[in-house]
Design an enzyme around this catalytic site. Sequence first.
Site, PDB file in Angstrom:
ATOM      1  N   ASP A  12      -7.415 -28.049 -20.050  1.00 62.36           N
ATOM      2  CA  ASP A  12      -7.440 -27.296 -18.792  1.00 62.36           C
ATOM      3  C   ASP A  12      -7.181 -28.231 -17.603  1.00 62.36           C
ATOM      4  O   ASP A  12      -7.446 -29.421 -17.667  1.00 62.36           O
ATOM      5  CB  ASP A  12      -8.809 -26.622 -18.666  1.00 62.36           C
ATOM      6  N   ASN A  14      -4.251 -28.632 -15.642  1.00 70.32           N
ATOM      7  CA  ASN A  14      -2.906 -29.144 -15.312  1.00 70.32           C
ATOM      8  C   ASN A  14      -2.467 -28.693 -13.924  1.00 70.32           C
ATOM      9  O   ASN A  14      -1.918 -29.473 -13.140  1.00 70.32           O
ATOM     10  CB  ASN A  14      -1.864 -28.616 -16.308  1.00 70.32           C
ATOM     11  N   GLY A  15      -2.680 -27.404 -13.641  1.00 71.78           N
ATOM     12  CA  GLY A  15      -2.229 -26.819 -12.379  1.00 71.78           C
ATOM     13  C   GLY A  15      -2.950 -27.431 -11.191  1.00 71.78           C
ATOM     14  O   GLY A  15      -2.322 -27.838 -10.202  1.00 71.78           O
ATOM     15  N   HIS A  29       1.991 -29.433 -16.129  1.00 73.76           N
ATOM     16  CA  HIS A  29       2.205 -29.099 -17.547  1.00 73.76           C
ATOM     17  C   HIS A  29       3.070 -30.155 -18.228  1.00 73.76           C
ATOM     18  O   HIS A  29       2.874 -30.454 -19.401  1.00 73.76           O
ATOM     19  CB  HIS A  29       2.857 -27.714 -17.680  1.00 73.76           C
ATOM     20  N   GLU A  59      -3.802 -14.633 -23.264  1.00 70.79           N
ATOM     21  CA  GLU A  59      -4.027 -14.195 -21.876  1.00 70.79           C
ATOM     22  C   GLU A  59      -3.077 -14.892 -20.889  1.00 70.79           C
ATOM     23  O   GLU A  59      -2.910 -14.444 -19.750  1.00 70.79           O
ATOM     24  CB  GLU A  59      -5.480 -14.463 -21.449  1.00 70.79           C
ATOM     25  N   LEU A 123      -2.694 -37.258 -39.758  1.00 70.99           N
ATOM     26  CA  LEU A 123      -3.307 -36.355 -38.773  1.00 70.99           C
ATOM     27  C   LEU A 123      -2.652 -34.977 -38.782  1.00 70.99           C
ATOM     28  O   LEU A 123      -1.423 -34.867 -38.743  1.00 70.99           O
ATOM     29  CB  LEU A 123      -3.168 -36.952 -37.365  1.00 70.99           C
TER      30      LEU A 123
HETATM   31  C1  FPP Z   1      -4.245 -25.244 -18.638  1.00 71.21           C
HETATM   32  O1  FPP Z   1      -4.167 -25.751 -17.342  1.00 71.21           O
HETATM   33  C2  FPP Z   1      -3.036 -25.571 -19.350  1.00 71.21           C
HETATM   34  C3  FPP Z   1      -2.170 -24.682 -19.909  1.00 71.21           C
HETATM   35  C4  FPP Z   1      -2.358 -23.235 -19.900  1.00 71.21           C
HETATM   36  C5  FPP Z   1      -0.936 -25.146 -20.564  1.00 71.21           C
HETATM   37  C6  FPP Z   1      -1.192 -26.299 -21.444  1.00 71.21           C
HETATM   38  C7  FPP Z   1       0.042 -26.789 -21.979  1.00 71.21           C
HETATM   39  C8  FPP Z   1       0.281 -28.084 -22.183  1.00 71.21           C
HETATM   40  C9  FPP Z   1      -0.663 -29.172 -21.875  1.00 71.21           C
HETATM   41  C10 FPP Z   1       1.553 -28.516 -22.776  1.00 71.21           C
HETATM   42  C11 FPP Z   1       1.657 -28.043 -24.169  1.00 71.21           C
HETATM   43  C12 FPP Z   1       2.394 -28.952 -24.975  1.00 71.21           C
HETATM   44  C13 FPP Z   1       3.111 -28.603 -26.029  1.00 71.21           C
HETATM   45  C14 FPP Z   1       3.594 -29.630 -26.893  1.00 71.21           C
HETATM   46  C15 FPP Z   1       3.447 -27.206 -26.344  1.00 71.21           C
HETATM   47  P1  FPP Z   1      -4.104 -24.724 -16.153  1.00 71.21           P
HETATM   48  O2  FPP Z   1      -2.691 -24.451 -15.847  1.00 71.21           O
HETATM   49  O3  FPP Z   1      -4.925 -23.522 -16.494  1.00 71.21           O
HETATM   50  O4  FPP Z   1      -4.752 -25.532 -15.021  1.00 71.21           O
HETATM   51  P2  FPP Z   1      -5.579 -24.919 -13.798  1.00 71.21           P
HETATM   52  O5  FPP Z   1      -6.861 -24.423 -14.374  1.00 71.21           O
HETATM   53  O6  FPP Z   1      -5.759 -26.111 -12.933  1.00 71.21           O
HETATM   54  O7  FPP Z   1      -4.741 -23.840 -13.185  1.00 71.21           O
END
Ligand code: FPP
Length: 233
Positions: A12, A14-15, A29, A59, A123
Amino acid sequence: MKECKHLAIIMDGNGRWAKAQGKPRTAGHLVGADNVRTIAIAANDLGVKYLTLYAFSTENWKRSREEVSYIMKLPAYFFKKYMQEFIDRGFQMHMIGELDELPADTERVLKEAVEESKKNTGLSLNICMNYGSQREITLAARHYAKDVLEGKADLNIDEAGFEKYLMTKDFPPVDLLIRTSGEERISNYLLWQIAYAELEFVPESWPEFTPEVLKRCLEEYSHRDRRFGGVHE
Ligand code: FPP
């Protein structure tokens, strides 16, 4: 250190991480995807055998079209860049979720990664794409009911029998679930599989989740007293 055989992570933040840097959410992301490789290698070095990552939930379709479409293109970027290294390291890729509802190109790339690494024995890197635990359990119940109607399954099934209908049937139960970025929720992730898992919620966002933070989490885990509903003298 106590063995953590199966580690699951809700990646969680990234955004929020990207926004704090004045960048679009998608930039988070991208860094998050690169961090999957870093953490998979670190987890493997620390003795983890199964690493299950929540990349896209049932979701997450509610997000903007741009963001969804960006996330759907990440597997192609990711496996082009890292697949050979994963093969060399002996990693086996597995996908969990309803892949047939993903864009055709995304589905193909994910299935190719599984196919290319299926002979490996190292792994097990499990990516959850279009996954939701309630959906998984519902589909399992449907499949089981059908088998009962067709005389292929006994009505008096037990937990071990039911588990065989889950998308995670090939993996052991989760030992430790980590969620990054400060939220303390499970968000429809592996509800059956975390029945006796230890839970850790860390303040670092996924892009900030370094091998050092992972090591700290595994050290904390090794001090937990796991009783599985029993009593220790
Ligand atoms: C949550 O952060 C993250 C996601 C919904 C996307 C996660 C995806 C990746 C890390 C890349 C996946 C990699 C592969 C190889 C498919 P958020 O966007 O909900 O963050 P926020 O809570 O700050 O908005």
